[in-house]
Enzyme design. Sequence first.
Site, mmCIF file in Angstrom:
data_model
loop_
_atom_site.group_PDB
_atom_site.id
_atom_site.type_symbol
_atom_site.label_atom_id
_atom_site.label_comp_id
_atom_site.label_asym_id
_atom_site.label_seq_id
_atom_site.Cartn_x
_atom_site.Cartn_y
_atom_site.Cartn_z
ATOM 1 N N HIS A 107 -2.988 -6.486 -3.955
ATOM 2 C CA HIS A 107 -3.692 -6.959 -2.764
ATOM 3 C C HIS A 107 -3.454 -6.057 -1.556
ATOM 4 O O HIS A 107 -4.070 -6.239 -0.512
ATOM 5 C CB HIS A 107 -3.258 -8.385 -2.414
ATOM 6 N N GLY A 108 -2.547 -5.083 -1.689
ATOM 7 C CA GLY A 108 -2.262 -4.181 -0.578
ATOM 8 C C GLY A 108 -3.496 -3.465 -0.061
ATOM 9 O O GLY A 108 -3.576 -3.123 1.117
#
Length: 173
Positions: A107-108
């Site tokens: 999700h970075g």
Amino acid sequence: MTLRNKNIVILTSDLFEESEVLYPQIRLKGEGADVKVLSPTGDSVKGKNGFAALPVDGAIKDVSIEDVDAVVVPGGFAPDKVRQDEAAIELVKAADAAGKPVAFICHGLWVGVTADILQGRTATAVGVIRPEVEGAGATWSDDHVVVDKNLVTAQIPRDLEEWMKKFIDVAKA
């Protein structure tokens, strides 16, 4: 060649994916880099899987792009908080504009979407954010790890070793 004398920051917040912070931190330090974990507030952060409190080295706003050689943004749910921090977005934009290595996993890459650095790039991330990644102008790849110039992206924790190997190669170049 090592990463000695390289200053690398890891940007995170509460609900981070523990392995995606700790593995890069340890791996990059092992290569000789000076690694600092930063949060929006400078306060310690809690992991999503029960890591009680990870001390951080400071607030993102207190770091200047001139003092940073590379940026790492791990996943979990922390990136949703990190991308709301204007200093984090400006740091990621500045690092990318300067051609400095920028790495995202899972999700970075939400932070990369918000920083608007994905137009015309090829990237990967956890599959659930594929619509946002493509909406930001990137070409999606199903590869586990993708290198596009200074940008190094990976899907999920199983890709940590390959992600860090490729990031280190980019950071050494």
